[in-house]
Motif scaffolding. Structure first.
Motif, PDB file in Angstrom:
ATOM      1  N   ILE A   1       0.987  -1.076  -0.113  1.00 53.28           N
ATOM      2  CA  ILE A   1       0.082  -0.057   0.075  1.00 53.28           C
ATOM      3  C   ILE A   1       0.862   1.003   0.027  1.00 53.28           C
ATOM      4  CG2 ILE A   1      -1.690   1.378   1.499  1.00 53.28           C
ATOM      5  CD1 ILE A   1      -2.716  -1.236   2.452  1.00 53.28           C
ATOM      6  N   ILE A   2       0.538   2.232  -1.028  1.00 50.72           N
ATOM      7  CA  ILE A   2       1.429   3.425  -1.200  1.00 50.72           C
ATOM      8  C   ILE A   2       0.429   4.617  -0.813  1.00 50.72           C
ATOM      9  CG2 ILE A   2       2.879   4.885  -2.417  1.00 50.72           C
ATOM     10  CD1 ILE A   2       3.241   2.294  -4.295  1.00 50.72           C
ATOM     11  N   VAL A   3       0.682   5.156   0.531  1.00 51.02           N
ATOM     12  CA  VAL A   3      -0.133   6.283   0.902  1.00 51.02           C
ATOM     13  C   VAL A   3       0.639   7.610   0.311  1.00 51.02           C
ATOM     14  CG1 VAL A   3      -1.208   7.673   2.839  1.00 51.02           C
ATOM     15  CG2 VAL A   3      -0.789   5.074   2.886  1.00 51.02           C
ATOM     16  N   LEU A   4      -0.322   8.309  -0.602  1.00 52.31           N
ATOM     17  CA  LEU A   4       0.055   9.801  -0.969  1.00 52.31           C
ATOM     18  C   LEU A   4      -0.113  10.888  -0.052  1.00 52.31           C
ATOM     19  CD1 LEU A   4      -0.848   8.825  -4.765  1.00 52.31           C
ATOM     20  CD2 LEU A   4       1.420   8.712  -3.643  1.00 52.31           C
ATOM     21  N   ALA A   5       0.908  11.309   1.010  1.00 51.43           N
ATOM     22  CA  ALA A   5       0.382  12.386   1.643  1.00 51.43           C
ATOM     23  C   ALA A   5       1.222  13.693   1.563  1.00 51.43           C
ATOM     24  CB  ALA A   5       0.725  11.917   3.290  1.00 51.43           C
ATOM     25  N   VAL A   6       0.978  14.157  -0.197  1.00 52.66           N
ATOM     26  CA  VAL A   6       1.567  15.229  -0.213  1.00 52.66           C
ATOM     27  C   VAL A   6       0.534  16.271  -0.817  1.00 52.66           C
ATOM     28  CG1 VAL A   6       3.540  13.889  -1.458  1.00 52.66           C
ATOM     29  CG2 VAL A   6       1.504  14.389  -2.853  1.00 52.66           C
ATOM     30  N   LYS A   7       0.722  17.470  -0.938  1.00 49.21           N
ATOM     31  CA  LYS A   7      -0.133  18.647  -1.215  1.00 49.21           C
ATOM     32  C   LYS A   7      -0.765  18.175  -2.539  1.00 49.21           C
ATOM     33  CE  LYS A   7       1.302  21.351   2.155  1.00 49.21           C
ATOM     34  NZ  LYS A   7       0.470  21.526   3.201  1.00 49.21           N
ATOM     35  N   PRO A   8      -1.998  18.672  -2.404  1.00 46.75           N
ATOM     36  CA  PRO A   8      -2.888  18.272  -3.818  1.00 46.75           C
ATOM     37  C   PRO A   8      -2.447  18.907  -5.049  1.00 46.75           C
ATOM     38  CG  PRO A   8      -4.469  19.141  -1.936  1.00 46.75           C
ATOM     39  CD  PRO A   8      -2.947  19.226  -1.538  1.00 46.75           C
ATOM     40  N   TYR A   9      -1.697  19.967  -5.174  1.00 45.64           N
ATOM     41  CA  TYR A   9      -1.015  20.327  -6.318  1.00 45.64           C
ATOM     42  C   TYR A   9       0.131  19.332  -6.868  1.00 45.64           C
ATOM     43  CZ  TYR A   9       2.782  22.726  -3.937  1.00 45.64           C
ATOM     44  OH  TYR A   9       3.731  22.908  -3.120  1.00 45.64           O
ATOM     45  N   GLN A  10       0.736  18.666  -6.123  1.00 49.41           N
ATOM     46  CA  GLN A  10       1.631  17.775  -6.075  1.00 49.41           C
ATOM     47  C   GLN A  10       1.282  16.232  -6.628  1.00 49.41           C
ATOM     48  OE1 GLN A  10       3.262  18.178  -2.103  1.00 49.41           O
ATOM     49  NE2 GLN A  10       5.236  19.623  -2.798  1.00 49.41           N
ATOM     50  N   ILE A  11       0.094  16.141  -6.461  1.00 52.58           N
ATOM     51  CA  ILE A  11      -0.287  14.463  -6.634  1.00 52.58           C
ATOM     52  C   ILE A  11       0.325  14.263  -8.292  1.00 52.58           C
ATOM     53  CG2 ILE A  11      -2.270  13.222  -6.937  1.00 52.58           C
ATOM     54  CD1 ILE A  11      -1.543  12.828  -4.325  1.00 52.58           C
ATOM     55  N   GLU A  12      -0.341  14.967  -9.148  1.00 50.27           N
ATOM     56  CA  GLU A  12      -0.191  14.304 -10.605  1.00 50.27           C
ATOM     57  C   GLU A  12       1.346  13.987 -10.672  1.00 50.27           C
ATOM     58  OE1 GLU A  12      -3.294  15.574 -13.432  1.00 50.27           O
ATOM     59  OE2 GLU A  12      -3.709  16.945 -12.044  1.00 50.27           O
ATOM     60  N   ALA A  13       2.097  15.157 -10.528  1.00 49.87           N
ATOM     61  CA  ALA A  13       3.441  15.065 -10.702  1.00 49.87           C
ATOM     62  C   ALA A  13       4.187  14.002  -9.837  1.00 49.87           C
ATOM     63  CB  ALA A  13       4.243  16.347 -10.280  1.00 49.87           C
ATOM     64  N   VAL A  14       3.908  13.635  -8.497  1.00 51.03           N
ATOM     65  CA  VAL A  14       4.235  12.511  -7.867  1.00 51.03           C
ATOM     66  C   VAL A  14       3.945  11.268  -8.198  1.00 51.03           C
ATOM     67  CG1 VAL A  14       4.291  11.645  -5.581  1.00 51.03           C
ATOM     68  CG2 VAL A  14       4.554  14.052  -5.695  1.00 51.03           C
ATOM     69  N   VAL A  15       2.764  11.176  -8.664  1.00 51.80           N
ATOM     70  CA  VAL A  15       2.174   9.764  -9.038  1.00 51.80           C
ATOM     71  C   VAL A  15       2.823   9.555 -10.722  1.00 51.80           C
ATOM     72  CG1 VAL A  15       0.076   8.532  -9.923  1.00 51.80           C
ATOM     73  CG2 VAL A  15       0.095  10.026  -7.856  1.00 51.80           C
ATOM     74  N   GLY A  16       2.994  10.584 -11.324  1.00 52.99           N
ATOM     75  CA  GLY A  16       3.559  10.444 -12.655  1.00 52.99           C
ATOM     76  C   GLY A  16       4.867  10.039 -12.744  1.00 52.99           C
ATOM     77  N   ALA A  17       5.612  10.277 -11.797  1.00 56.03           N
ATOM     78  CA  ALA A  17       7.022   9.851 -11.438  1.00 56.03           C
ATOM     79  C   ALA A  17       7.323   8.531 -11.184  1.00 56.03           C
ATOM     80  CB  ALA A  17       7.522  10.966 -10.747  1.00 56.03           C
ATOM     81  N   LEU A  18       6.475   7.801 -10.625  1.00 56.24           N
ATOM     82  CA  LEU A  18       6.377   6.300 -10.110  1.00 56.24           C
ATOM     83  C   LEU A  18       6.362   5.608 -11.363  1.00 56.24           C
ATOM     84  CD1 LEU A  18       3.842   6.422  -7.064  1.00 56.24           C
ATOM     85  CD2 LEU A  18       6.306   6.614  -7.073  1.00 56.24           C
ATOM     86  N   ASP A  19       7.428   4.542 -11.187  1.00 57.53           N
ATOM     87  CA  ASP A  19       7.441   3.507 -12.265  1.00 57.53           C
ATOM     88  C   ASP A  19       6.322   2.539 -12.428  1.00 57.53           C
ATOM     89  OD1 ASP A  19       8.286   0.744 -13.442  1.00 57.53           O
ATOM     90  OD2 ASP A  19      10.119   1.827 -13.432  1.00 57.53           O
ATOM     91  N   ARG A  20       5.649   2.597 -13.356  1.00 53.99           N
ATOM     92  CA  ARG A  20       4.499   1.638 -13.452  1.00 53.99           C
ATOM     93  C   ARG A  20       4.477   0.377 -13.281  1.00 53.99           C
ATOM     94  NH1 ARG A  20       1.373   5.396 -18.307  1.00 53.99           N
ATOM     95  NH2 ARG A  20       1.489   7.510 -17.007  1.00 53.99           N
ATOM     96  N   GLU A  21       5.667  -0.143 -13.836  1.00 52.34           N
ATOM     97  CA  GLU A  21       5.991  -1.749 -13.483  1.00 52.34           C
ATOM     98  C   GLU A  21       5.812  -1.885 -12.194  1.00 52.34           C
ATOM     99  OE1 GLU A  21       6.128  -4.299 -15.305  1.00 52.34           O
ATOM    100  OE2 GLU A  21       5.372  -2.886 -16.920  1.00 52.34           O
TER     101      GLU A  21
END
Length: 268
Positions: free
Chosen positions: A65-85
Motif C-alpha cells: 500500500i502506497i499512501v500519498l500524503a503530499v499537497k493536492p497540487y503535487q499529486i499528479e507530478a508525484v504519481v506520474g514519476a512513479l515507475d508503472r511496473e
C-alpha cells in the motif's frame, strides 16, 4: 496483498503523513516505509521503526500500500514519476483533498488500483475519522486491508466519492467547530472565577467523557442523554433553554452547510 505483515509506505512525511506512520508504528502490526523531500524529517519516525527510502520508486517497490500524503497540487507530478511496473500489484491511496480517483488513476496510467482517504486532524493522536472510497478495481481483500489499516487509528468508513465534500464539511472541518465550543466554555469558566488551566482541564475532560457516554450508549438518543442531566426547575435546564433560544444547534448546522457550499465552489 501479502499474507503476512502488510507493507505500508507513505510518500510525504509532513504533519499528517508523519502522524499516520507514527501511529501505525505504535501498533506494531505493519512493516513501514517513508519517503519525503526533506529526509531529515524522517529521524523521529526512524526511531519508531519506519524504514526510510531516499527515492519514491524505491519505496513503491517495497510496499503493498502506497499512501500519498503530499499537497493536492503535487499529486499528479508525484504519481506520474512513479515507475508503472513497480506499481503493479500495489494500491495507491491519496489523502489529497479535492483530487478525484479518476485524476490519480490517470496520473498512474491505470497501473494499479486507486483509493481515496479523507482523514481529520484527530488522526494525529490516533483518534481520527477516515472516509474511504475506491475504484472498482480495488478487490474485497484490498478494501479489508485498507479498512483495518485506518481503523487502527480511529474510525474508518466507506462512503461514495460524491460525499467527500460533505464529509469534509462535517468531519474534516469538525475539529474547528469543537475547539470553538471548547474555547467558549473555557472562557466562561474563567469568567466564573476558575483559573484558565483548571477551566481548560475540566472542559477537556467534559468533552472526552461525553463522547465516551455517547459511544457506549449507541441506542440512546443524544437528546435523551441531554435530558438526563436536566432536573425540573434546575440550573441545567435554564442553560439548555437559553441555548435553544439562541438557536445553537441550528447555528452549528448552518456552519456545516456553509463549509459544504464553499467546498463545492472550490471543486468548481
Amino acid at each position: 496483498m501479502q499474507e503476512n505483515r502488510l507493507r505500508v509506505g507513505c510518500i510525504g512525511c509532513g504533519n499528517m503523513g508523519g502522524a499516520l506512520l507514527a501511529g501505525w508504528a505504535r501498533t506494531g502490526r505493519y512493516d513501514l516505509y517513508g519517503h519525503t523531500r526533506t529526509m531529515s524529517r524522517m529521524a523521529p519516525l526512524i526511531e519508531l521503526g519506519v524504514q526510510p527510502r531516499e527515492e519514491a520508486n524505491a519505496l513503491a517497490g517495497d510496499c503493498d500500500i502506497i499512501v500519498l500524503a503530499v499537497k493536492p497540487y503535487q499529486i499528479e507530478a508525484v504519481v506520474g514519476a512513479l515507475d508503472r511496473e513497480l506499481l503493479k500489484g500495489r494500491v495507491l491511496v491519496s489523502l489529497a483533498a479535492g483530487i478525484s480517483l479518476a485524476t490519480v488513476s490517470r496520473a498512474c496510467g491505470g497501473a494499479c488500483p486507486v483509493a481515496r482517504c479523507m482523514p481529520n486532524t484527530p488522526a494525529m493522536v490516533g483518534e481520527g475519522v477516515f472516509a474511504l472510497c475506491y475504484e472498482d478495481s480495488v478487490t474485497a481483500a484490498q478494501k479489508e486491508a485498507l479498512d483495518a489499516l485506518f481503523s487502527s487509528l480511529g474510525v474508518s468508513l466507506e462512503i461514495p466519492e460524491k460525499s467527500f465534500t460533505a464529509f469534509s464539511a462535517l468531519i474534516g472541518a469538525g475539529p474547528a467547530y469543537v475547539f470553538e465550543l471548547m474555547e467558549g466554555m473555557v472562557m466562561a469558566g474563567v469568567t466564573l472565577g476558575f483559573q484558565h488551566r483548571d477551566s481548560r482541564r475540566m472542559v477537556e475532560a467534559l468533552f472526552r467523557g461525553c463522547a465516551r457516554m455517547a459511544q457506549e450508549n449507541p441506542q440512546t438518543h443524544l437528546i435523551a442523554l441531554r435530558d438526563n442531566v436536566c432536573s425540573p426547575a434546575g440550573l441545567t435546564i435554564a442553560g439548555v433553554n437559553r441555548m435553544a433560544a439562541d438557536g445553537l444547534s441550528g447555528k452549528l448546522a448552518e456552519a456545516v452547510f456553509a463549509a459544504d457550499r464553499r467546498g463545492r465552489e472550490m471543486e468548481g
